[in-house]
Write a protein that holds these residues in place. Structure first.
Motif, PDB file in Angstrom:
ATOM      1  N   TRP A  47     -20.822  18.593  62.093  1.00  0.00           N
ATOM      2  CA  TRP A  47     -21.565  19.559  62.929  1.00  0.00           C
ATOM      3  C   TRP A  47     -22.831  18.937  63.515  1.00  0.00           C
ATOM      4  N   TRP A  48     -22.669  17.650  63.888  1.00  0.00           N
ATOM      5  CA  TRP A  48     -23.637  16.977  64.746  1.00  0.00           C
ATOM      6  C   TRP A  48     -24.927  16.584  64.033  1.00  0.00           C
ATOM      7  N   VAL A  49     -24.894  16.537  62.695  1.00  0.00           N
ATOM      8  CA  VAL A  49     -26.134  16.246  61.982  1.00  0.00           C
ATOM      9  C   VAL A  49     -26.251  14.781  61.557  1.00  0.00           C
ATOM     10  N   ASP A 105     -36.897  25.184  59.510  1.00  0.00           N
ATOM     11  CA  ASP A 105     -35.788  24.819  58.614  1.00  0.00           C
ATOM     12  C   ASP A 105     -34.519  24.275  59.272  1.00  0.00           C
ATOM     13  N   ASP A 106     -34.206  24.762  60.462  1.00  0.00           N
ATOM     14  CA  ASP A 106     -32.940  24.357  61.090  1.00  0.00           C
ATOM     15  C   ASP A 106     -33.052  24.598  62.593  1.00  0.00           C
ATOM     16  N   GLY A 107     -31.973  24.329  63.301  1.00  0.00           N
ATOM     17  CA  GLY A 107     -32.042  24.435  64.758  1.00  0.00           C
ATOM     18  C   GLY A 107     -32.405  25.831  65.228  1.00  0.00           C
ATOM     19  N   SER A 108     -31.818  26.831  64.589  1.00  0.00           N
ATOM     20  CA  SER A 108     -32.081  28.210  65.011  1.00  0.00           C
ATOM     21  C   SER A 108     -33.551  28.568  64.813  1.00  0.00           C
ATOM     22  N   ALA A 110     -36.075  26.496  64.715  1.00  0.00           N
ATOM     23  CA  ALA A 110     -36.894  25.733  65.666  1.00  0.00           C
ATOM     24  C   ALA A 110     -36.936  26.461  67.010  1.00  0.00           C
ATOM     25  N   VAL A 111     -35.800  27.078  67.382  1.00  0.00           N
ATOM     26  CA  VAL A 111     -35.734  27.831  68.642  1.00  0.00           C
ATOM     27  C   VAL A 111     -36.536  29.129  68.521  1.00  0.00           C
ATOM     28  N   GLU A 112     -36.380  29.836  67.402  1.00  0.00           N
ATOM     29  CA  GLU A 112     -37.168  31.070  67.204  1.00  0.00           C
ATOM     30  C   GLU A 112     -38.661  30.768  67.340  1.00  0.00           C
ATOM     31  N   TYR A 140     -26.037  27.675  74.179  1.00  0.00           N
ATOM     32  CA  TYR A 140     -25.942  27.996  72.746  1.00  0.00           C
ATOM     33  C   TYR A 140     -27.205  27.453  72.078  1.00  0.00           C
ATOM     34  N   HIS A 141     -27.941  28.350  71.402  1.00  0.00           N
ATOM     35  CA  HIS A 141     -29.198  27.935  70.777  1.00  0.00           C
ATOM     36  C   HIS A 141     -29.279  28.317  69.307  1.00  0.00           C
ATOM     37  N   GLY A 142     -28.183  28.837  68.732  1.00  0.00           N
ATOM     38  CA  GLY A 142     -28.219  29.169  67.313  1.00  0.00           C
ATOM     39  C   GLY A 142     -27.789  30.593  67.044  1.00  0.00           C
ATOM     40  N   ASP A 143     -27.811  30.971  65.774  1.00  0.00           N
ATOM     41  CA  ASP A 143     -27.203  32.229  65.349  1.00  0.00           C
ATOM     42  C   ASP A 143     -28.181  33.273  64.829  1.00  0.00           C
ATOM     43  N   VAL A 211     -33.740  25.475  77.771  1.00  0.00           N
ATOM     44  CA  VAL A 211     -32.523  24.728  78.148  1.00  0.00           C
ATOM     45  C   VAL A 211     -32.117  23.777  77.027  1.00  0.00           C
ATOM     46  N   GLU A 212     -30.822  23.485  76.984  1.00  0.00           N
ATOM     47  CA  GLU A 212     -30.326  22.341  76.226  1.00  0.00           C
ATOM     48  C   GLU A 212     -30.303  21.209  77.250  1.00  0.00           C
ATOM     49  N   PRO A 213     -31.226  20.272  77.176  1.00  0.00           N
ATOM     50  CA  PRO A 213     -31.343  19.301  78.247  1.00  0.00           C
ATOM     51  C   PRO A 213     -30.122  18.386  78.398  1.00  0.00           C
ATOM     52  N   VAL A 248     -31.989  20.104  69.770  1.00  0.00           N
ATOM     53  CA  VAL A 248     -31.414  20.179  68.417  1.00  0.00           C
ATOM     54  C   VAL A 248     -30.151  19.317  68.329  1.00  0.00           C
ATOM     55  N   LEU A 249     -29.335  19.364  69.367  1.00  0.00           N
ATOM     56  CA  LEU A 249     -28.144  18.512  69.416  1.00  0.00           C
ATOM     57  C   LEU A 249     -28.459  17.142  70.022  1.00  0.00           C
ATOM     58  N   THR A 250     -29.201  17.140  71.136  1.00  0.00           N
ATOM     59  CA  THR A 250     -29.315  15.920  71.939  1.00  0.00           C
ATOM     60  C   THR A 250     -30.324  14.919  71.396  1.00  0.00           C
ATOM     61  N   ALA A 274     -33.916  19.255  65.258  1.00  0.00           N
ATOM     62  CA  ALA A 274     -33.407  19.632  63.917  1.00  0.00           C
ATOM     63  C   ALA A 274     -32.255  18.675  63.596  1.00  0.00           C
ATOM     64  N   LYS A 275     -31.097  19.208  63.293  1.00  0.00           N
ATOM     65  CA  LYS A 275     -29.863  18.460  63.003  1.00  0.00           C
ATOM     66  C   LYS A 275     -30.091  17.011  62.538  1.00  0.00           C
ATOM     67  N   GLY A 276     -30.192  16.055  63.483  1.00  0.00           N
ATOM     68  CA  GLY A 276     -30.277  14.635  63.121  1.00  0.00           C
ATOM     69  C   GLY A 276     -31.618  14.225  62.541  1.00  0.00           C
TER      70      GLY A 276
HETATM   71  C1  LIG Z   1     -28.587  23.104  71.049  1.00  0.00           C
HETATM   72  C2  LIG Z   1     -28.591  23.803  69.722  1.00  0.00           C
HETATM   73  N1  LIG Z   1     -29.632  24.553  69.374  1.00  0.00           N
HETATM   74  C3  LIG Z   1     -29.693  25.192  68.190  1.00  0.00           C
HETATM   75  C4  LIG Z   1     -28.651  25.104  67.301  1.00  0.00           C
HETATM   76  C5  LIG Z   1     -28.717  25.834  65.983  1.00  0.00           C
HETATM   77  O1  LIG Z   1     -28.915  24.919  64.963  1.00  0.00           O
HETATM   78  P1  LIG Z   1     -28.621  25.334  63.429  1.00  0.00           P
HETATM   79  O2  LIG Z   1     -27.153  25.455  63.314  1.00  0.00           O
HETATM   80  O3  LIG Z   1     -29.181  24.172  62.666  1.00  0.00           O
HETATM   81  O4  LIG Z   1     -29.353  26.589  63.188  1.00  0.00           O
HETATM   82  C6  LIG Z   1     -27.538  24.344  67.622  1.00  0.00           C
HETATM   83  C7  LIG Z   1     -26.402  24.239  66.685  1.00  0.00           C
HETATM   84  O5  LIG Z   1     -25.348  23.781  66.986  1.00  0.00           O
HETATM   85  C8  LIG Z   1     -27.497  23.676  68.873  1.00  0.00           C
HETATM   86  O6  LIG Z   1     -26.454  22.930  69.237  1.00  0.00           O
END
Ligand SMILES: Cc1ncc(COP(=O)(O)O)c(C=O)c1O
Length: 450
Positions: A47-49, A105-108, A110-112, A140-143, A211-213, A248-250, A274-276
Motif C-alpha cells: 500500500w505504497w509505504v 499519524d498517517d496520510g489521512s 496529515a490531510v485533516e 483520493y486523500h484518505g478515509d 491536489v495530489e501533485p 502522501v503517495l508521491t 506520510a506513507k514512505g
Molecule cells: C494521496 C493520498 N493521500 C492520503 C492518503 C491516506 O493515507 P493513509 O491511508 O495513511 O491514511 C492516501 C492513501 O492512499 C493517499 O494516496
C-alpha cells in the motif's frame, strides 16, 4: 492460531466476497513469506509505504535502539531529539519555504491537519469567509471524514454522503479521458479552466485548493502534465488561495524526484507527507507549512492556537524510523535504483501500449499503470477480482484499481524481479476476454505485449 478465531475485520475487505486474508510470517527485500513458506513479490510496496525493502536492518535497528531509550512522551509542552533530527532532515529535502513541521499519524491525518490549518489561517488573519476547499475530480486523500470529503465521489464514499463536507470540485487532467474532450498532443491544458472559473467566481470564499501533485493514486493512477500543476500554483497565487500538496503517495522519490512538486518547480503553502516517511515501518505523518501560514498562528492571543493533536504525535520510535529511512537516501544509491525502475517501466509499457485490451499506459518515476479497456471500467470492475487472484496465484502482489493495473515497487526491486511482474501481467491480459463485453479483439488476436 487460526485466523478464523481472531475475528479480525480487515480494511477494504468484505467477508463473503473476498478471499480469506493470507497470513504473512516474515518479509525481506521485495518478498513477503506466507505461513506455508510461499514467497510473494510485493509489487505495490504494501500500500505504497515501503521504500527500501521490507525489514531493512538499519531501520529495524534504529527502532530497537530508540525503544530502549524513550518510547514515547506527549508532544504538547515537550520535545525530543528524534523529532528535532527529523525536522532537520525533512527541512533539508523540502522546499526552503516549508520550514514549519506539524506531526500526525498517517496520510489521512496529515490531510485533516492541512485542511484545518488552511481554514484557521484565514480566520486568524481576519478573513473567516475564506473557508471553502476546492478538490479535484478523481481525487483520493484518505478515509477520515475531512479527507474523505475532499476525495471524489466513489465506491469508497457512497455510504457516507451524510457525513461529507460540501466541497467545490474542479477538473482533473485525466488525459486518457479528457474532461473537456481534447488530445494531450495538441491541448493547452484547457482542463485548468474549470478551476480558473471557480476561483474567479468564488475565490473570496475559498481557503485552499488541495491536489495530489502530478499523480492521482487511488483514483486510477492518473498522471497529470507538469503544466497542470504549475497552472494550479499560478492560479491559487493570483486568487489569494492556499495550495495544499498531498504528497502522501508521491513523496520520497516515487515520481523520480524527492517530491512531485519538485518536478514542476512548484512550492505549495502546505505539504502533506506520510506513507514512505518511515520507510514503511511505522505510522507517522507530517504537514509542513510556510512562514506565512505559521505566523498567523503565533502571538499571545490564545484563540489563534492550532487546537489539534494526536496521542502519538511525533512518537519518538516512529521518528527514529523516519530518520534511519531518510539516512538511507544518503548511504545507498537510492536514486540510481529509482532510475533503473523508470527505465524498465518505460521499456515494458511501450509493449503494452499496443495491446488490444489496453486503453492507456501511464508512468511517472517508479509508478507505472496499465488501464484496461472493459465495459465496466471503475474500481468495482468485474475484472478486478480475476486479476488479483491470478497475480497472487503467480506469486505477485498487485492490487488493480478496478481495471487499472499498476506497479509501485520498493526501490530495491531488481530488473529481473520487475520483469517477472510484467510477464505475469502480460499473461493476465487474456482474462479480459473472460469479462462479458471484454475487448472483442482479444478473442482473435494473440498478445502483442512484450
Ligand atoms: C494521496 C493520498 N493521500 C492520503 C492518503 C491516506 O493515507 P493513509 O491511508 O495513511 O491514511 C492516501 C492513501 O492512499 C493517499 O494516496
Amino acid at each position: 492460531m487460526s485466523a478464523r478465531n481472531l475475528h479480525l475485520w480487515h480494511p477494504f475487505t468484505q467477508e463473503g466476497a473476498d478471499p480469506a486474508p493470507l497470513r504473512i510470517r516474515r518479509a525481506e527485500g521485495v518478498y513477503l513469506e506466507t505461513d506455508d513458506g510461499g514467497q510473494i513479490l510485493d509489487a505495490i510496496s504494501s500500500w505504497w509505504v515501503n521504500l527500501h525493502g521490507h525489514a531493512h536492518p538499519a531501520i529495524a535497528a534504529a527502532i530497537a535502539e530508540q525503544a530502549k531509550r524513550l518510547e514515547h512522551v506527549l508532544f504538547a509542552g515537550f520535545s525530543h531529539e528524534p523529532a528535532e533530527e527529523l525536522a532537520w532532515r525533512l527541512g533539508k529535502i523540502v522546499p526552503p519555504a516549508l520550514q514549519h513541521i506539524f506531526f500526525s499519524d498517517d496520510g489521512s491525518t496529515a490531510v485533516e491537519v492541512a485542511l484545518k490549518m488552511a481554514v484557521q489561517f484565514w480566520r486568524n488573519i481576519g478573513r473567516p469567509e475564506k473557508c471553502r476547499i476546492v478538490a479535484l475530480e478523481h481525487a483520493y486523500h484518505g478515509d477520515t471524514v475531512g479527507a474523505m470529503s475532499v476525495s471524489d465521489d466513489s465506491a469508497f464514499t457512497d455510504a457516507f454522503g451524510a457525513l461529507r463536507l460540501p466541497i467545490l470540485r474542479a477538473h482533473s487532467a485525466y488525459c486518457a479521458r479528457c474532461p473537456v474532450g481534447r488530445e494531450r498532443a495538441t491541448c493547452h491544458i484547457e482542463c485548468l479552466e474549470s478551476l480558473e472559473r471557480l476561483l474567479n467566481e468564488r475565490g473570496q470564499e475559498i481557503a485552499a485548493v488541495i491536489v495530489e501533485p502530478l499523480l492521482q493514486g487511488a483514483g486510477g493512477m492518473i498522471v497529470h502534465p507538469e503544466e497542470f500543476l504549475s497552472g494550479i500554483r499560478r492560479l491559487t497565487g493570483e486568487h489569494e488561495v492556499l495550495l495544499i500538496a498531498d504528497e502522501v503517495l508521491t513523496g520520497f522519490g516515487r515520481t523520480g524526484r524527492m517530491f512531485a512538486c519538485d518536478r514542476a518547480g512548484v512550492v505549495p503553502d502546505l505539504l502533506c507527507v506520510a506513507k514512505g516517511l518511515t520507510g514503511g515501518f511505522l505510522p507517522l505523518a507530517a504537514t509542513l507549512a510556510t512562514d506565512r501560514v505559521y505566523d498567523a498562528f503565533a502571538g499571545p492571543d490564545r484563540s489563534r492556537t492550532f487546537f489539534h493533536g494526536h496521542s502519538y504525535s511525533a512518537n519518538p520510535i516512529a521518528c527514529a524510523a523516519a530518520n534511519a529511512n531518510l539516512k538511507i537516501f544518503e548511504t545507498e544509491p537510492v536514486f540510481e535504483r529509482i532510475a533503473a525502475i523508470e527505465k524498465t517501466h518505460a521499456a515494458r509499457l511501450a509493449g503494452f501500449a499496443k495491446h488490444p485490451a489496453v486503453r492507456d499506459v501511464r508512468q511517472i518515476g517508479t509508478v507505472a499503470a496499465i488501464e484496461l479497456d472493459v465495459p465496466d471500467a471503475g474500481y468495482l470492475s468485474s475484472l478486478r477480482p480475476l486479476l488479483y487472484n491470478f497475480y497472487l496465484n503467480r506469486g505477485v502482489l498487485l492490487r488493480p484499481l478496478g481495471n487499472v493495473i499498476y506497479l509501485l515497487p520498493p526501490y530495491v526491486i531488481t530488473s529481473s524481479q520487475l520483469n517477472f511482474a510484467y510477464e505475469v501481467i502480460q499473461d493476465s491480459l487474456a482474462l479480459v476476454s473472460n469479462v462479458p463485453g471484454g475487448t472483442s479483439a482479444m478473442k482473435s488476436q494473440a498478445s502483442t505485449a512484450s
